[in-house]
Design a protein around this motif. Structure first.
Motif, mmCIF file in Angstrom:
data_model
loop_
_atom_site.group_PDB
_atom_site.id
_atom_site.type_symbol
_atom_site.label_atom_id
_atom_site.label_comp_id
_atom_site.label_asym_id
_atom_site.label_seq_id
_atom_site.Cartn_x
_atom_site.Cartn_y
_atom_site.Cartn_z
ATOM 1 N N LYS A 291 -10.261 -12.421 5.258
ATOM 2 C CA LYS A 291 -10.095 -11.753 6.552
ATOM 3 C C LYS A 291 -8.881 -12.309 7.296
ATOM 4 C CE LYS A 291 -11.359 -9.280 10.170
ATOM 5 N NZ LYS A 291 -10.344 -9.718 11.147
ATOM 6 N N ILE A 292 -8.690 -13.615 7.236
ATOM 7 C CA ILE A 292 -7.525 -14.222 7.877
ATOM 8 C C ILE A 292 -6.236 -13.699 7.245
ATOM 9 C CG2 ILE A 292 -6.286 -16.400 8.174
ATOM 10 C CD1 ILE A 292 -9.000 -17.784 8.467
ATOM 11 N N ALA A 293 -6.226 -13.578 5.922
ATOM 12 C CA ALA A 293 -5.041 -13.072 5.230
ATOM 13 C C ALA A 293 -4.726 -11.645 5.654
ATOM 14 C CB ALA A 293 -5.254 -13.140 3.716
ATOM 15 N N GLN A 294 -5.740 -10.807 5.795
ATOM 16 C CA GLN A 294 -5.517 -9.433 6.240
ATOM 17 C C GLN A 294 -4.936 -9.402 7.649
ATOM 18 O OE1 GLN A 294 -9.330 -7.553 5.840
ATOM 19 N NE2 GLN A 294 -9.221 -7.416 3.614
ATOM 20 N N ASP A 295 -5.486 -10.233 8.548
ATOM 21 C CA ASP A 295 -4.993 -10.276 9.928
ATOM 22 C C ASP A 295 -3.542 -10.742 9.984
ATOM 23 O OD1 ASP A 295 -7.465 -9.442 10.781
ATOM 24 O OD2 ASP A 295 -8.171 -11.445 11.334
ATOM 25 N N MET A 296 -3.211 -11.758 9.196
ATOM 26 C CA MET A 296 -1.845 -12.278 9.222
ATOM 27 C C MET A 296 -0.860 -11.311 8.578
ATOM 28 S SD MET A 296 -2.479 -16.360 8.597
ATOM 29 C CE MET A 296 -0.837 -16.802 9.156
ATOM 30 N N ALA A 297 -1.320 -10.552 7.584
ATOM 31 C CA ALA A 297 -0.456 -9.518 6.994
ATOM 32 C C ALA A 297 -0.151 -8.432 8.027
ATOM 33 C CB ALA A 297 -1.127 -8.920 5.765
ATOM 34 N N GLU A 298 -1.162 -8.023 8.795
ATOM 35 C CA GLU A 298 -0.938 -7.040 9.845
ATOM 36 C C GLU A 298 -0.004 -7.588 10.920
ATOM 37 O OE1 GLU A 298 -4.765 -5.959 11.283
ATOM 38 O OE2 GLU A 298 -5.367 -4.929 9.435
ATOM 39 N N GLU A 299 -0.149 -8.868 11.231
ATOM 40 C CA GLU A 299 0.724 -9.484 12.227
ATOM 41 C C GLU A 299 2.169 -9.522 11.760
ATOM 42 O OE1 GLU A 299 1.144 -13.720 14.683
ATOM 43 O OE2 GLU A 299 -0.643 -13.294 13.470
ATOM 44 N N SER A 300 2.383 -9.830 10.474
ATOM 45 C CA SER A 300 3.756 -9.851 9.952
ATOM 46 C C SER A 300 4.345 -8.444 9.927
ATOM 47 C CB SER A 300 3.778 -10.465 8.553
ATOM 48 O OG SER A 300 3.143 -9.628 7.598
ATOM 49 N N ASP A 301 3.522 -7.443 9.609
ATOM 50 C CA ASP A 301 3.990 -6.056 9.651
ATOM 51 C C ASP A 301 4.411 -5.675 11.067
ATOM 52 O OD1 ASP A 301 3.556 -5.764 6.974
ATOM 53 O OD2 ASP A 301 1.676 -4.651 7.169
ATOM 54 N N GLY A 302 3.594 -6.084 12.045
ATOM 55 C CA GLY A 302 3.923 -5.785 13.433
ATOM 56 C C GLY A 302 5.212 -6.455 13.866
ATOM 57 N N ALA A 303 5.430 -7.705 13.437
ATOM 58 C CA ALA A 303 6.666 -8.403 13.788
ATOM 59 C C ALA A 303 7.879 -7.712 13.167
ATOM 60 C CB ALA A 303 6.584 -9.856 13.324
ATOM 61 N N LEU A 304 7.721 -7.240 11.924
ATOM 62 C CA LEU A 304 8.819 -6.533 11.269
ATOM 63 C C LEU A 304 9.115 -5.219 11.985
ATOM 64 C CD1 LEU A 304 10.768 -6.547 8.855
ATOM 65 C CD2 LEU A 304 8.996 -5.404 7.519
ATOM 66 N N ASP A 305 8.070 -4.494 12.374
ATOM 67 C CA ASP A 305 8.264 -3.242 13.111
ATOM 68 C C ASP A 305 8.953 -3.492 14.444
ATOM 69 O OD1 ASP A 305 7.109 -1.709 11.131
ATOM 70 O OD2 ASP A 305 5.103 -1.809 11.990
#
Length: 342
Positions: A291-305
């Protein structure tokens, strides 16, 4: 010559093999089935033959030379813990996530790159083709370009003389772009070089954090304890992130608590550290880590966007300002001359 498999091929291979093993098919028979129904027949047939001769899957994968060392190591861990199917399934998800991240990065960079190329073409045409025409008009009226316009005219003449070298440079850039888009080993090397040059910070830091979390989740799902998962993750990331993984391992070896070691080394934020500690105490650390990995992946996607969202308007604004500056620098003096003549 042995060729490494792509991330997509590794993900598909691990998924198919785990499904066959889950259905009760023996390892050798499963590899033979994959050889008959899919590509890489020679490679898979060779793996099946080694398994039939009594070799372990991890040893066969390592001997083939087509799989990354990390795949072989994690499969070996799964064999030791009796969770080979889980290890293969985790590897499939991991490399599928790598493919997704790669696509996200390429799509995020494509539009700004096209915008930059169009901006340079427009400005180049204005400087090399349009500005000399205005200079001829000024000369016919008995004047000449001065100030900003004069400087731009000098630049346009220099660009015209340097045009053969610029065409060679553009051709090199086009070749690099094609290789980056179509040849995965070249793309990996370019990305690795870029990460080493700009370090472990900004958006790259967030992407590395997500990368580490995904690797740890995969390893814990395959039966590794957290300490060993951190060590294994160090082999998957670039230099800056690897230093943080090794620092965390050293802290854990010194007897520091899980949350303190992860947070102090910068692998996970404090909130995720507390959540993982609770999961470890409750016996569901691997689920919490996923679950932590999924949240951090979404966070990195948001930072890239967010980064792309700032770059695109900045490029449009810069292009508009430069084009407007060029046109105004030649039009205003021309209007003054026409007014004086009139």
């Amino acid at each position: 010559m042995k060729q490494n498999l792509t991330n997509g091929e590794i993900s598909f291979f691990c998924l198919e093999l785990s499904l066959l093993l889950h259905a009760g098919v023996g390892m050798g028979d499963a590899l033979s089935l994959l050889a008959e129904e899919g590509g890489r027949k020679e490679l898979l047939s060779g793996l099946a033959g080694q398994i039939d001769d009594g070799a372990a899957l991890s040893a066969a994968l390592r001997e083939s030379g087509a799989f990354p060392a990390y795949v072989c190591g994690l499969v070996e861990t799964g064999e030791r813990t009796g969770r080979t199917k889980e290890a293969l399934n985790a590897l499939s998800r991991y490399y599928e996530e790598r493919i997704r991240i790669g696509r996200r990065v390429r799509s995020a960079l494509l539009y700004p790159a096209v915008m930059m190329a169009l901006m340079l073409v427009v400005i180049g045409v204005l400087l090399v083709k349009v500005l000399p025409i205005f200079d001829e008009v000024y000369a016919s009226l008995g004047g000449r370009l001065t100030g900003v316009a004069g400087g731009l005219l000098t630049l346009s003449r220099w660009l015209e003389r340097a045009m053969p070298a610029l065409w060679v440079l553009l051709a090199v850039l086009a070749v690099v772009s094609v290789l980056t888009a179509l040849w995965e080993p070249f793309r990996r090397g370019l990305v690795s070089l870029w990460r080493k040059r700009w370090g472990d910070r900004g958006v790259t830091r967030k992407m590395n954090d997500a990368h580490i979390a995904q690797a740890m989740a995969m390893e814990m799902a395959s039966g590794l304890p957290l300490e060993e998962a951190v060590s294994q993750a160090a082999g998957l990331v670039e230099e800056g992130a690897r230093v943080r993984c090794l620092a965390c391992r050293e802290r854990l070896e010194r007897g520091e608590s899980l949350g303190t070691a992860l947070n102090a080394s910068g692998l996970l934020p404090a909130r995720q550290c507390r959540l993982l500690e609770l999961g470890q105490r409750g016996g569901s650390g691997d689920t919490v880590m996923e679950k932590i990995a999924q949240d951090m992946a979404e966070e990195s996607d948001g930072a890239l966007d967010d980064l792309v969202g700032r770059v695109e308007p900045a490029l449009v604004l810069l292009c508009s300002l430069l084009v407007g500056l060029i046109l105004l620098s030649v039009m205003l003096p021309l209007m003054n001359i026409m007014s004086a003549i009139g």
